[in-house]
Scaffold this motif. Structure first.
Motif, mmCIF file in Angstrom:
data_model
loop_
_atom_site.group_PDB
_atom_site.id
_atom_site.type_symbol
_atom_site.label_atom_id
_atom_site.label_comp_id
_atom_site.label_asym_id
_atom_site.label_seq_id
_atom_site.Cartn_x
_atom_site.Cartn_y
_atom_site.Cartn_z
ATOM 1 N N ILE A 236 51.851 34.516 32.083
ATOM 2 C CA ILE A 236 51.858 35.689 32.954
ATOM 3 C C ILE A 236 52.849 35.405 34.082
ATOM 4 C CG2 ILE A 236 50.454 37.299 34.287
ATOM 5 C CD1 ILE A 236 49.714 37.206 31.382
ATOM 6 N N LEU A 299 46.241 49.142 34.434
ATOM 7 C CA LEU A 299 47.343 48.329 33.943
ATOM 8 C C LEU A 299 47.909 47.451 35.047
ATOM 9 C CD1 LEU A 299 49.176 50.946 31.684
ATOM 10 C CD2 LEU A 299 47.319 49.375 31.099
ATOM 11 N N ASN A 302 52.217 43.057 35.495
ATOM 12 C CA ASN A 302 52.875 42.232 34.489
ATOM 13 C C ASN A 302 52.880 42.903 33.127
ATOM 14 O OD1 ASN A 302 52.980 39.781 32.434
ATOM 15 N ND2 ASN A 302 53.828 39.082 34.379
ATOM 16 N N HIS A 303 51.961 43.836 32.926
ATOM 17 C CA HIS A 303 51.967 44.638 31.705
ATOM 18 C C HIS A 303 52.762 45.923 31.885
ATOM 19 C CE1 HIS A 303 50.561 46.853 28.168
ATOM 20 N NE2 HIS A 303 50.501 47.877 29.004
ATOM 21 N N THR A 307 56.255 48.845 30.009
ATOM 22 C CA THR A 307 56.136 50.278 29.734
ATOM 23 C C THR A 307 57.128 51.070 30.577
ATOM 24 O OG1 THR A 307 53.768 49.882 29.336
ATOM 25 C CG2 THR A 307 54.487 52.165 29.497
ATOM 26 N N ILE A 448 44.216 45.864 31.358
ATOM 27 C CA ILE A 448 45.179 45.184 30.494
ATOM 28 C C ILE A 448 46.143 44.350 31.334
ATOM 29 C CG2 ILE A 448 46.967 45.453 28.724
ATOM 30 C CD1 ILE A 448 45.719 48.072 27.928
ATOM 31 N N GLY A 450 49.468 41.535 31.004
ATOM 32 C CA GLY A 450 50.478 40.846 30.216
ATOM 33 C C GLY A 450 51.134 41.701 29.153
ATOM 34 N N ARG A 451 52.333 41.289 28.797
ATOM 35 C CA ARG A 451 53.145 41.977 27.794
ATOM 36 C C ARG A 451 52.747 41.563 26.392
ATOM 37 N NH1 ARG A 451 59.754 41.350 27.234
ATOM 38 N NH2 ARG A 451 59.872 41.707 24.999
ATOM 39 N N TYR A 454 55.077 45.939 21.043
ATOM 40 C CA TYR A 454 55.302 47.329 21.409
ATOM 41 C C TYR A 454 56.227 47.986 20.403
ATOM 42 C CZ TYR A 454 59.885 45.860 23.172
ATOM 43 O OH TYR A 454 61.155 45.359 23.275
ATOM 44 N N GLY A 467 49.117 44.119 24.702
ATOM 45 C CA GLY A 467 49.073 43.289 25.900
ATOM 46 C C GLY A 467 48.655 41.871 25.557
ATOM 47 N N GLN A 468 48.368 41.071 26.564
ATOM 48 C CA GLN A 468 47.938 39.691 26.362
ATOM 49 C C GLN A 468 46.419 39.540 26.461
ATOM 50 O OE1 GLN A 468 49.765 36.884 25.553
ATOM 51 N NE2 GLN A 468 51.369 38.379 25.156
#
Length: 547
Positions: A236, A299, A302-303, A307, A448, A450-451, A454, A467-468
């Protein structure tokens, strides 16, 4: 490239294959070579003047020159092993001209008076040849020359001055702590980039810039051998426009969240995050799978940064809007008619998104872009309405702008500069609101962090994001972890569901270190800031279920 150089780069660069889209530009060198001083600025000015004079003498009406030294250091490890260290340097000159109303470009690694003059003459010859097919002349937005100026990333510790052993020791500690806390496998990496760029133009600018970027990252994997399952959790972290101080705690600024979750701003504790990641990956092995349906989403920055990047950043690039950029990841749904209407609801009234190259410590922070335009900030979406795009000097007139937005960039001296995304960020809310305050108002939702994986269509409209780490929210409280979560929406529907934002105390940045665009492909680095944000009634799917 000579065969010997290719074989050398293939051997040294194999570690870069551990991550997708990791470019290695230039020749492989020693870490000590990266510390050698570049060419004196007075000599760069002389070289630039040679190019400007040679191009003008051949009929160019505009010329810009970029003398660039690009340095990279990448460190790759796995568990107790150092897999690779890549040190690379690229040095040369790129010259862009307008002749007969048409662009021409040429580049050379022969950084001598003779080599530069020949390169400039070639650029003009290319422009004149291209002009036979040019339907309308290139028209540049005016840009007053800034004279002789300098700009530097405000680093406290130059990452290239830190001995490789110290970097390896950090990654070995990260790996060890992750293994001690439940990880079966772990990879960790450090990326450092230094762009030493000199820009000169026939407008009267001579700009010397020294730009630094850093990205620490890892992936931990927990394994259930009996069940034959594994789960991962990525770092993260956010890549930053900073020096090594990002990793040593000198700028420490941690943000607490629910259940002890922590965010980082202007600093990053890589060891602490690795410990947390290992525990969370292990917990994911036994957590319940999400039940598909409509949820309110909370959200984390970091997530949300990814987007923002995909659903706002790329679709508001003017070349995509116009259809000039299509082969690499598509065009845009945000067409000119929507902007011209002055009433296209891109999002709810809570959505205020700005393009910004001035914010300190971000990846897009510079003094001037690669056309010599000073860095600035401007609105993209205001109170939910699409109000502007991202435009450079030869695009500004298309949308009635009197000057460039200053978002032109090339990833190397031998690449043509073109429109690239600046920092694109969601402004935080103005009312005092923490993450806990936001969660208290959610009846049925998911938090949510983290990435993750996608997908988005060729017009940047319909999308799906994972997400993570995912936490279930019931009646205003986090009740446990979830897994197999992804949400689906379209850009307009999603941003119009934005109902609440945390305030500036929660504001953080996410970053893309290797953002690709163009053919031939180039990469750039860009940050996306936001506070934790709530979106209501978003469709959530279960990624583990078969259709």
């Amino acid at each position: 490239m000579k065969r010997r150089d290719f074989m050398q780069m293939s051997g040294f660069g194999i570690g870069a294959l551990m991550l997708p889209s990791v470019p290695v530009l230039g020749s492989i060198v020693s870490s000590e070579h990266l510390l050698e001083p570049g060419v004196d600025v007075a000599i760069k000015k002389k070289f630039a003047d040679i190019a400007l004079n040679a191009a003008r003498g051949k009929g160019a009406t505009y010329t810009d020159v970029r003398i660039g030294r690009y340095l990279q250091q990448y460190v790759f490890t796995r568990e107790k092993q150092v897999q690779n260290i890549v040190n690379a340097e690229s040095y040369g000159v790129g010259i862009r001209v307008i002749a007969n109303g048409t662009w021409g470009f040429s580049a050379t690694s022969d950084v001598t008076p003779e080599g530069i003059a020949k390169c400039a003459e070639t650029a003009v010859a290319i422009a004149k040849a291209n002009s036979k097919f040019q339907k309308e002349p290139v028209v540049l937005a005016p840009q007053k020359g800034v004279g002789e100026v300098t700009w530097k990333t405000p680093v406290k510790k130059n990452a290239f001055e830190i001995p490789p052993k110290e970097k390896i020791d950090l990654l070995m500690k990260v790996n060890a702590r992750a293994m001690e806390n439940g990880a079966g496998f772990v990879t960790s990496n450090l990326f450092f980039i230094n762009e030493q760029k000199y820009f000169a133009s026939s407008d009267g600018s001579y700009i010397d810039q020294d730009i630094h970027r850093i990205w620490p990252t890892f992936t931990v994997t927990a394994i259930d051998k009996a069940a034959g399952k594994f789960k991962t959790r990525d770092a993260i972290s956010s890549p930053m426009g900073m020096g090594y101080e990002y990793l040593d705690g000198l700028a420490s600024e941690k943000i607490a969240g629910p259940n002890g979750l922590v965010g980082y701003r202007n600093s990053y504790d890589m060891v602490e995050d690795a410990i947390t990641a290992a525990k969370q990956a292990k917990e994911k092995l036994t957590t319940k799978s999400v039940l598909p349906g409509k949820y309110d989403l909370v959200l984390d920055p970091n997530h949300l940064g990814l987007t923002i990047h995909e659903s706002v950043g790329h679709p508001t690039e003017l070349d995509r809007v116009l259809g000039y950029e299509a082969n690499y990841a598509g065009t845009s749904f945000a067409t000119l008619d929507k902007w011209e209407s002055k009433k296209f609801n891109y999002g709810s009234k809570n959505v205020n998104i700005v393009a910004d190259r001035l914010q300190p410590h971000t990846l897009g922070a510079v003094g001037y872009d690669d056309e010599g335009v000073p860095a600035k900030e401007w609105n993209i979406i205001k109170d939910g309405i699409l109000v502007n795009y991202q435009a450079i000097r030869d695009q500004a007139k298309i949308i009635g702008e009197k000057e460039s937005h200053g978002c032109c960039y090339a990833d190397n001296w031998d690449s043509v500069q073109f429109q690239r995304m600046p920092n694109i960020s969601l402004k935080p809310g103005t009312e005092k609101r923490s993450v806990l305050d936001m969660i208290k108002g959610v009846e049925k939702g998911i938090y949510i962090i983290g990435r993750g994986s996608y997908s988005i269509d060729q017009q940047r409209y319909n999308f799906q994001f994972g997400g993570q780490v995912f936490y279930e929210i019931k009646k205003g409280e986090i009740v446990g972890m979830l897994d197999d979560v992804a949400y689906q929406s379209n850009t307009q529907e999603f941003w119009n569901s934005c109902s609440q934002l945390c305030d500036k105390d929660d504001y953080r940045t996410f970053g893309s270190f290797f953002d690709g665009k163009g053919q031939p492909s180039q990469v750039s680095a860009v940050s996306h800031g936001s506070a934790t944000t709530r979106f209501d009634g978003v469709n959530v799917i279960n990624t583990a279920r078969k259709i």
